[in-house]
Design an enzyme around this catalytic site. Structure first.
Site, PDB file in Angstrom:
ATOM      1  N   GLY A  50       0.862  -1.183   0.000  1.00  0.00           N
ATOM      2  CA  GLY A  50       0.000   0.000   0.000  1.00  0.00           C
ATOM      3  C   GLY A  50       0.895   1.228   0.000  1.00  0.00           C
ATOM      4  O   GLY A  50       1.868   1.297   0.762  1.00  0.00           O
ATOM      5  N   ARG A  89      10.174  -1.267  -5.230  1.00  0.00           N
ATOM      6  CA  ARG A  89       8.902  -1.351  -5.965  1.00  0.00           C
ATOM      7  C   ARG A  89       8.754  -0.045  -6.746  1.00  0.00           C
ATOM      8  O   ARG A  89       8.872   1.040  -6.169  1.00  0.00           O
ATOM      9  CB  ARG A  89       7.705  -1.563  -5.015  1.00  0.00           C
ATOM     10  CG  ARG A  89       7.711  -2.923  -4.321  1.00  0.00           C
ATOM     11  CD  ARG A  89       6.377  -3.209  -3.651  1.00  0.00           C
ATOM     12  NE  ARG A  89       5.342  -3.578  -4.609  1.00  0.00           N
ATOM     13  CZ  ARG A  89       4.061  -3.727  -4.284  1.00  0.00           C
ATOM     14  NH1 ARG A  89       3.662  -3.518  -3.052  1.00  0.00           N
ATOM     15  NH2 ARG A  89       3.181  -4.082  -5.195  1.00  0.00           N
ATOM     16  N   ASP A 243      -1.730   4.457  -6.258  1.00  0.00           N
ATOM     17  CA  ASP A 243      -0.287   4.304  -6.005  1.00  0.00           C
ATOM     18  C   ASP A 243       0.492   5.466  -6.586  1.00  0.00           C
ATOM     19  O   ASP A 243       1.617   5.751  -6.154  1.00  0.00           O
ATOM     20  CB  ASP A 243       0.221   2.995  -6.595  1.00  0.00           C
ATOM     21  CG  ASP A 243      -0.289   1.840  -5.758  1.00  0.00           C
ATOM     22  OD1 ASP A 243      -1.415   1.394  -5.999  1.00  0.00           O
ATOM     23  OD2 ASP A 243       0.431   1.431  -4.825  1.00  0.00           O
ATOM     24  N   ASN A 253      -3.415   2.415 -10.043  1.00  0.00           N
ATOM     25  CA  ASN A 253      -3.822   1.644  -8.864  1.00  0.00           C
ATOM     26  C   ASN A 253      -3.750   0.163  -9.228  1.00  0.00           C
ATOM     27  O   ASN A 253      -3.390  -0.192 -10.366  1.00  0.00           O
ATOM     28  CB  ASN A 253      -5.229   2.067  -8.417  1.00  0.00           C
ATOM     29  CG  ASN A 253      -5.583   1.527  -7.044  1.00  0.00           C
ATOM     30  OD1 ASN A 253      -4.802   1.653  -6.097  1.00  0.00           O
ATOM     31  ND2 ASN A 253      -6.734   0.889  -6.909  1.00  0.00           N
TER      32      ASN A 253
HETATM   33  O1  MRU Z   1       0.518  -4.133  -4.512  1.00  0.00           O
HETATM   34  P1  MRU Z   1      -0.087  -3.387  -3.367  1.00  0.00           P
HETATM   35  O2  MRU Z   1      -0.907  -4.251  -2.463  1.00  0.00           O
HETATM   36  O3  MRU Z   1       0.946  -2.573  -2.613  1.00  0.00           O
HETATM   37  O4  MRU Z   1      -1.073  -2.371  -4.052  1.00  0.00           O
HETATM   38  C1  MRU Z   1      -1.819  -1.496  -3.250  1.00  0.00           C
HETATM   39  C2  MRU Z   1      -2.822  -0.713  -3.998  1.00  0.00           C
HETATM   40  O5  MRU Z   1      -2.941  -0.798  -5.196  1.00  0.00           O
HETATM   41  C3  MRU Z   1      -3.620   0.271  -3.195  1.00  0.00           C
HETATM   42  O6  MRU Z   1      -4.880   0.432  -3.731  1.00  0.00           O
HETATM   43  C4  MRU Z   1      -2.892   1.610  -3.229  1.00  0.00           C
HETATM   44  O7  MRU Z   1      -1.565   1.468  -2.786  1.00  0.00           O
HETATM   45  C5  MRU Z   1      -3.543   2.607  -2.393  1.00  0.00           C
HETATM   46  S1  MRU Z   1      -3.206   2.284  -0.700  1.00  0.00           S
HETATM   47  C6  MRU Z   1      -3.888   3.443   0.268  1.00  0.00           C
END
Ligand code: MRU
Length: 362
Positions: A50, A89, A243, A253
């Site tokens: 996240g 990432r 993101d 996202n």
């Molecule tokens: O791969 P992830 O689980 O880190 O991806 C997270 C998302 O896509 C969330 O929707 C995004 O980070 C928003 S978190 C407040």
């Protein structure tokens, strides 16, 4: 959830602790992070995940790099740590943002121990800032939910969300879920459709768990169900996280978000992205062309984890050898986004809308 926050400093041990999101909801474990490499591993292996939480973890990673420094050139070592963290990432901009801000607090006029303290203070401040941002996003999004609720004669407001943009992805409250938590607290009838969010199943595993812990009515649905629900007036609004959001309002996202936005537009369902300003990439104007999209290990697609006879097992769900692709994110063009819910208010997903809320970025 047991832990009031997703990440915290353990003063006695002088290290960072976090909830291990790889094992939820089947096991609720705490992980200790005491080195730069452990911070980076927590990010790459998705112990933490996240956008806001990744940013805060990276800031703590910079602190830990300084705390464990034993070389000759502190400044060079901290730049190396920054590059190492940034390569973990690529999509969530919060990470690079936090690392760059951490680098900027380091001063050549100060001792290593003074700089270490400043990096710690920075990480703690960023964490507090993110908590405040989530709260304000919640308050701003709450108004949107209230407006819809007022027209529903006591029927629950039906909200669809994708992935986990909840408290687990942030520190407290979340982004997409913040208005949901506040609406529930305010006694507004709501129900949340939770996309399972293949391949990592952040919706089914994390969002459903979070909402369940809070007692918020919700239903997990396969990722492909949203369009059908929208065609049958079973969704009043979509709220997702982000993101990375470009200055023109394109929203990166979790993979699959774009398809939800297309279905929402076709069915005139309002589609909102909730995000703190730490998720806005002020340099970019074309999300599809410019936002780097993470590709992850194919095992996340070919394998699935579940519970059998009270034990957690990993299963292969496709033929061995079948080629797989695992794009982690997609970009929803601004034209499909009804509005951005930020800590400063709700704005149009346009350059003008964003800059009206953040005039200092002009
Ligand atoms: O791969 P992830 O689980 O880190 O991806 C997270 C998302 O896509 C969330 O929707 C995004 O980070 C928003 S978190 C407040």
């Amino acid at each position: 959830m047991g832990n009031p926050q997703t990440i915290w400093y353990n003063k006695e041990k002088d290290l960072i602790e976090t909830v291990d999101q790889r094992y939820l909801p089947f096991q609720n474990l705490i992980v200790e992070i005491s080195t730069l490499d452990e911070a980076r591993f927590a990010i790459t292996d998705m112990i933490v995940r996240g956008a806001p939480l990744i940013g805060v973890t990276a800031a703590y990673g910079m602190y830990l790099a300084a705390l464990n420094f034993s070389g000759i050139d502190f400044n060079q070592e901290m730049h190396r740590a920054a590059d190492w963290l940034k390569s973990s990432r690529p999509t969530a901009v919060n990470l690079a943002f936090a690392v760059d801000e951490a680098l900027a607090v380091i001063s050549g006029q100060k001792t290593v121990s003074e700089n270490t303290q400043m990096l710690f203070d920075y990480a703690e401040n960023l964490k507090q800032r993110e908590i405040g941002f989530s709260k304000n996003i919640g308050l701003n999004g709450l108004e949107l939910i209230k407006t819809i609720s007022d027209k529903k004669n006591g029927e629950p407001v039906q909200i669809l969300t994708h992935c986990n943009a909840g408290r687990l992805a942030c520190i407290e409250l979340g982004t997409a879920t913040a208005p949901i938590y506040l609406a529930y607290e305010a006694g507004i009838p709501i129900h949340v459709w939770v996309d399972e969010t293949r391949p990592r199943n952040q919706g089914a595993r994390l969002t459903a768990w979070e909402l369940g812990e809070a007692g918020i009515p919700h239903t997990v649905i396969p990722d492909n169900a949203g369009g059908h629900l929208m065609q049958h007036q079973m969704v009043d609004m979509v709220i997702v996280g982000s993101d990375r959001t470009t200055l023109n309002g394109d929203v990166a996202n979790k993979i699959g978000t774009y398809l939800k936005a297309l279905a929402a537009a076709d069915n005139e369902v309002p589609f909102y992205a909730a995000l703190p300003s730490t998720t806005i990439d002020w340099r970019l104007n074309d999300g599809v062309a410019e936002i780097p999209i993470e590709q992850r290990d194919g095992r996340e697609v070919s394998m699935m984890e579940g519970v059998l006879n009270n034990e957690v097992h990993e299963f292969r769900i496709i033929l061995e050898g079948s080629p797989v692709a695992n794009y982690g994110f997609d970009v929803t063009p601004a034209r499909l986004v009804t509005g951005l819910i930020t800590e400063r208010g709700v704005c149009k997903a346009t350059r003008e809308g964003i800059l009206e809320l953040f005039p200092e970025k002009r």
